[in-house]
Design a protein around this motif. Sequence first.
Motif, mmCIF file in Angstrom:
data_model
loop_
_atom_site.group_PDB
_atom_site.id
_atom_site.type_symbol
_atom_site.label_atom_id
_atom_site.label_comp_id
_atom_site.label_asym_id
_atom_site.label_seq_id
_atom_site.Cartn_x
_atom_site.Cartn_y
_atom_site.Cartn_z
ATOM 1 N N LEU A 57 0.829 -1.204 0.000
ATOM 2 C CA LEU A 57 0.000 0.000 0.000
ATOM 3 C C LEU A 57 0.866 1.257 0.000
ATOM 4 N N ALA A 58 1.935 1.217 0.783
ATOM 5 C CA ALA A 58 2.834 2.367 0.824
ATOM 6 C C ALA A 58 3.523 2.578 -0.516
ATOM 7 N N ARG B 93 6.194 10.341 -3.583
ATOM 8 C CA ARG B 93 6.851 10.432 -2.273
ATOM 9 C C ARG B 93 6.264 9.374 -1.363
ATOM 10 N N ALA B 94 6.960 9.084 -0.271
ATOM 11 C CA ALA B 94 6.453 8.112 0.692
ATOM 12 C C ALA B 94 5.290 8.711 1.479
ATOM 13 N N PRO B 95 4.325 7.900 1.907
ATOM 14 C CA PRO B 95 3.194 8.429 2.666
ATOM 15 C C PRO B 95 3.587 8.749 4.103
ATOM 16 N N THR B 96 2.903 9.726 4.680
ATOM 17 C CA THR B 96 3.056 9.978 6.105
ATOM 18 C C THR B 96 2.310 8.888 6.874
ATOM 19 N N ASP B 97 2.503 8.839 8.185
ATOM 20 C CA ASP B 97 1.800 7.838 8.994
ATOM 21 C C ASP B 97 0.293 7.997 8.854
ATOM 22 N N ALA B 98 -0.173 9.241 8.859
ATOM 23 C CA ALA B 98 -1.613 9.483 8.735
ATOM 24 C C ALA B 98 -2.133 9.028 7.372
ATOM 25 N N GLU B 99 -1.360 9.294 6.334
ATOM 26 C CA GLU B 99 -1.779 8.890 4.984
ATOM 27 C C GLU B 99 -1.790 7.378 4.843
#
Length: 261
Positions: free
Chosen positions: A48-49, A58-64
Amino acid sequence: MMREWLRDPLAHFLIAGAAIWGVLSLTGGEVDPEARTISLSREQQAGLALAFERTMGRAPTDAELDARVAQWVREEVLYREALRLGLDEGDPVVKRRLATKMDELASAQAELVQPSEEELRAWYRENASGYESGGIYVFEQAYFPTRDAALAARGEDRPRGQPISLPRNVSGMSDKEVGQLFGSEFAEGLSRLEASPEWQGPVESGYGWHLVRVSSRDDGEIPPFEDLREKVERDWRSRTIAARREAAFEVLREAYTVEVE
């Protein structure tokens, strides 16, 4: 026949895929709509990431990532409940999507394999005509509905022909453009004609027959392999994927009897 089929790497791939699918079905994995436990492994979270990164750059944030996980869980719950209600039965969209996934299963190996330099060069030599550039023509054509009518008019200084929704005079058109406008059959016949003040033909097309006077032609040339290596590899992979999908379908098709009323 069966022994030759079992030696085919494609057969091994299909057997392995079927075995994995069967094991998941028996052990209550994602394919079991009756299961009440939904598990999301670290590998799936990484997937998913990765999908987010490919889309957003870009890489997702924890919230994303949490939002993606929540969306995944929502889809999984609704998917299982839809299967439980039998909503997948008789749905052409679902049927088409599953058929597409089977195609993807058959072509997965071809998408990952890296061809050798020798393989690509050999493939390029066999398909070199598809990379030809140039072939610019200047010509005039006269259309006739039958071959006999075209032959009868060939001795005229300027055969009139009959009206048709094609240009009488063509200037600076590539062989590819000629094929798109007049059809591949006409383009192939035109490629065999030399520049001459005389009317030549008749040349056949999907419309009928044509007398042609070629004023000039600039023969195309085939670029060296090194100039097109990346495109050659993309084309090789595309053709290989299509061939493996068709081969996989033929293997599966032989197991069915089709009755059309």
